[in-house]
Design a protein around this motif. Sequence first.
Motif: not given
Length: 382
Positions: A226-227, A230
């Motif tokens: 996720g990060p 992102d």
Amino acid sequence: MSPKSPTTPTYILGIESSCDDTSVAVLRDGILLSNVTASQAVHEAYGGVVPELASRAHQQNIVPVVDAALKRAGIEREQLSAIAFTRGPGLLGSLLVGVSFAKGLAASLGIPMMDVNHLHGHVLAHFIKEEQGAGGKEQGAGSKEQGAGGKGQEDTSRPDNPSAPCPLPTAPQFPFLCLLVSGGNSQIILVKSYKEMEIIGQTIDDAAGEAIDKCSKVMGLGYPGGPIIDRLARQGNPDAFTFSKPNIHGYDYSFSGLKTSFLYNLRDWLKDDPDFIEHHKEDLAASLEKTIVDILMKKLRLAARDLKIRQVAVAGGVSANTGLRNAFHDYARRYGWQVFIPRFSYTTDNAAMIAIAGYFKYLDHDFCPMSAPAYSRVSVGV
Ligand code: KG4
């Protein structure tokens, strides 16, 4: 075991150990004094959480993290009024550490316990109030954006419990919708009160976070994805690639088709260019993120429109995503929503949200018996 006299401050210890973060928080009269979290780097090498390693790490972390949270709050354990703990859902071995510790400490101090559904905790993170060091001013947990047609700040938030703390202007008012998006859940929840929550839509297969993590894994990026997605997405073109979107009835979601579409497309592109990922990783990340955010927001908008609700919150690990947060602000402007977005520190698993959820139960004298077992699976409605 009965609660202490109402004249003395109420100190709640919150314990969260459902996955790979050991987190402990202390509240005084519903205000957060400390929130200490020990994360577990041991899983990085495996590309996902290894349950057995997680429970062992919780065992090592729990005592020092509790000590640190009490110290930071400036209180002794004997001052505690009650203990709130995550009972489920989550990894059973991890939960057992927190549940057993909470029971042992509560028994030794002769104080009550409140069991908290982890998913309720995420939703109620919007009610965390912090003690403001410098100015002594309280502040809500999230940022709020008032949409063009948004409502004012009237307090309709204590319908079922007049003794509950008055939420700050940044807390949503009941009823509101909450999009709960994490590694294990993608749900649209109608939040009617602190304890009454109805799932009106949810994923029928993978969760949004799981899809992001799996796509990141097939790209050979790190864990959790996720990060990383992102960060890459901020430098990419969200319209560079299109991936298939689900066609699911009602407010439910599906992310497994998108994951397969991403995988098959990538396989074809790699045949022509073995360095395709390296050349296009920013565009791939941006296009993947846009597809997931579009899927999430479309159903949320449908639910908000049908139920005529304009207070819309987001919670869970994926609510840290920049594209999703931007989409919330965009929908606030377009549809007059009043949106509630948690601080980054309250998006992922944390004990502050467990402590506040437990505090509401404490006010209702809704205590949990020593015999209550941990549970690995349950829905938010429980
Ligand atoms: O709620 P959470 O911390 O825990 C569990 O579900 O157990 O959510 C973790 C999920 C993971 O899938 C992670 O990749 C995702 O939240 N996540 C993000 C971001 N930060 C964490 N997804 C997208 N963008 C982010 N910035």
